[in-house]
Scaffold this motif. Structure first.
Motif, PDB file in Angstrom:
ATOM      1  N   UNK A   1       0.815  -1.221   0.000  1.00 56.03           N
ATOM      2  CA  UNK A   1       0.000   0.000   0.000  1.00 56.03           C
ATOM      3  C   UNK A   1       0.846   1.267   0.000  1.00 56.03           C
ATOM      4  N   UNK A   2       2.085   1.169   0.446  1.00 54.18           N
ATOM      5  CA  UNK A   2       2.883   2.367   0.669  1.00 54.18           C
ATOM      6  C   UNK A   2       4.097   2.496  -0.238  1.00 54.18           C
ATOM      7  N   UNK A   3       4.273   1.539  -1.146  1.00 56.58           N
ATOM      8  CA  UNK A   3       5.419   1.603  -2.047  1.00 56.58           C
ATOM      9  C   UNK A   3       6.703   1.075  -1.444  1.00 56.58           C
ATOM     10  N   UNK A   4       6.635   0.631  -0.210  1.00 58.09           N
ATOM     11  CA  UNK A   4       7.845   0.130   0.443  1.00 58.09           C
ATOM     12  C   UNK A   4       8.220  -1.272  -0.008  1.00 58.09           C
ATOM     13  N   UNK A   5       7.308  -1.954  -0.703  1.00 55.85           N
ATOM     14  CA  UNK A   5       7.644  -3.288  -1.209  1.00 55.85           C
ATOM     15  C   UNK A   5       8.709  -3.218  -2.295  1.00 55.85           C
ATOM     16  N   UNK A   6       8.824  -2.066  -2.989  1.00 51.11           N
ATOM     17  CA  UNK A   6       9.843  -1.892  -4.033  1.00 51.11           C
ATOM     18  C   UNK A   6      10.865  -0.830  -3.640  1.00 51.11           C
ATOM     19  N   UNK A   7      10.856  -0.446  -2.386  1.00 52.62           N
ATOM     20  CA  UNK A   7      11.705   0.662  -1.939  1.00 52.62           C
ATOM     21  C   UNK A   7      13.196   0.447  -2.217  1.00 52.62           C
ATOM     22  N   UNK A   8      13.794  -0.695  -1.888  1.00 54.32           N
ATOM     23  CA  UNK A   8      15.227  -0.884  -2.182  1.00 54.32           C
ATOM     24  C   UNK A   8      15.537  -0.771  -3.669  1.00 54.32           C
ATOM     25  N   UNK A   9      14.634  -1.314  -4.516  1.00 52.84           N
ATOM     26  CA  UNK A   9      14.822  -1.236  -5.963  1.00 52.84           C
ATOM     27  C   UNK A   9      14.768   0.216  -6.419  1.00 52.84           C
ATOM     28  N   UNK A  10      13.835   0.961  -5.884  1.00 50.22           N
ATOM     29  CA  UNK A  10      13.710   2.374  -6.223  1.00 50.22           C
ATOM     30  C   UNK A  10      14.972   3.128  -5.864  1.00 50.22           C
ATOM     31  N   UNK A  11      15.529   2.847  -4.697  1.00 50.24           N
ATOM     32  CA  UNK A  11      16.742   3.509  -4.253  1.00 50.24           C
ATOM     33  C   UNK A  11      17.910   3.177  -5.180  1.00 50.24           C
ATOM     34  N   UNK A  12      17.972   1.909  -5.599  1.00 49.07           N
ATOM     35  CA  UNK A  12      19.062   1.492  -6.481  1.00 49.07           C
ATOM     36  C   UNK A  12      18.966   2.183  -7.835  1.00 49.07           C
ATOM     37  N   UNK A  13      17.743   2.307  -8.370  1.00 47.65           N
ATOM     38  CA  UNK A  13      17.548   2.980  -9.651  1.00 47.65           C
ATOM     39  C   UNK A  13      17.975   4.435  -9.566  1.00 47.65           C
ATOM     40  N   UNK A  14      17.633   5.105  -8.478  1.00 51.88           N
ATOM     41  CA  UNK A  14      18.002   6.507  -8.318  1.00 51.88           C
ATOM     42  C   UNK A  14      19.518   6.669  -8.240  1.00 51.88           C
ATOM     43  N   UNK A  15      20.161   5.717  -7.570  1.00 48.60           N
ATOM     44  CA  UNK A  15      21.637   5.777  -7.463  1.00 48.60           C
ATOM     45  C   UNK A  15      22.278   5.670  -8.842  1.00 48.60           C
TER      46      UNK A  15
END
Length: 287
Positions: free
Chosen positions: A269-283
């Protein structure tokens, strides 16, 4: 036969308190509808058997004044006390403003306790009922809502303990564990602003959606919710009642579903299920 009376906190237009006031008034009770600002209760103004009272649950002088108003009108009795006042706060736990968090507890917890202590003698005089509006959030751990849900968890604990303590005095205590209800709760909440140093900037859209209530697809109509709660109160119910959309589902889920299933649902519900992936993409984008 004397007309029964009820005092409700947090009755600003468009909220659960206002809906409860209307529901009690339609059943023939004398309603003491309260809010910090009288002008915010325009929907209730002028209705038969409704007295508008200024009440700030965080101010002892204001509470004392409200008690005296009720005493003067009823001769020192009150059949029902409904603690509805509440404020929300949406923020990642690491970014919580401690002073804002204290304000949430001042209203949601200490305000409820102060009002209950002040009006208890009037309710005891009638062998009446105290109703505390809690939330299903207090049974779960939804991200971004740690302070608010902690306050509602405290409300449930205080309310259920009070139920046992008030039983020998002839007073019933209801804890209304509330699911989603369509009201102005999110409209009246503080404007969300994530600190620029937050570790959760990449999922800020989901946090803002929660703060504005946009991630809640629908809720029970406030009038319908109020009618059901008032039915419970006037029927003499005692203990926990589950009202509002999803309340029964959360009751079941929090009791029977494994923790990992609940975690998965809340993270999705909060987007935290893909949070590590999101962080990696931004890096990678920064490189």
């Amino acid at each position: 036969m004397a007309v029964k009376s009820v005092l409700i906190t947090g009755c600003s237009d468009g909220g659960i308190g206002s809906a409860l006031a209307l529901a009690f008034q339609k059943r023939g009770l004398h309603v003491f509808a309260t809010a910090r600002t009288i002008s915010k209760m325009s929907r209730l103004d002028g209705l038969p058997c409704v007295t508008l009272v200024t009440l700030d649950v965080t101010n002892y002088a204001s509470i004392t004044s409200a008690v005296e108003i009720v005493k003067s009108a009823t001769g020192g009795t009150l059949d029902y006390l409904v603690n509805n006042s509440g404020v929300g706060y949406v923020m990642p736990t690491l970014d919580v403003d401690i002073e804002e968090a204290k304000r949430v507890f001042d209203v949601n917890v200490w305000g409820l306790l102060a009002v209950t202590q002040a009006f208890a003698p009037l309710v005891i005089a009638t062998n009446g009922s105290i109703v505390n509006i809690s939330s299903v959030g207090g049974l779960l751990y939804p991200p971004w809502l740690s302070v608010y849900t902690a306050s509602k968890s405290a409300v449930t604990t205080i309310s259920e303990t009070l139920r046992l303590e008030m039983a020998p005095l002839g007073v019933k205590v209801l804890t209304a564990v509330t699911g989603t209800v369509h009201s102005n709760f999110f409209v009246n909440g503080p404007q969300h602003k994530l600190p620029p140093t937050s570790r959760y900037v990449s999922v800020e859209k989901s946090i803002v959606a929660r703060a504005q209530g946009r991630d809640i697809q629908s809720g029970m109509n406030a009038a319908k919710y109020a009618d059901r709660v008032v039915d419970d109160v006037l029927r003499g119910e005692n203990g926990k009642i589950w009202r509002g959309k999803l309340a029964s589902i959360v009751r079941y889920a929090s009791t029977y579903l494994p923790t990992f299933v609940l975690d998965w649902l809340l993270l999705q519900q909060t987007g935290l299920d893909t949070f590590p992936t999101t962080r990696a993409k931004e890096a990678k984008l920064r490189i």
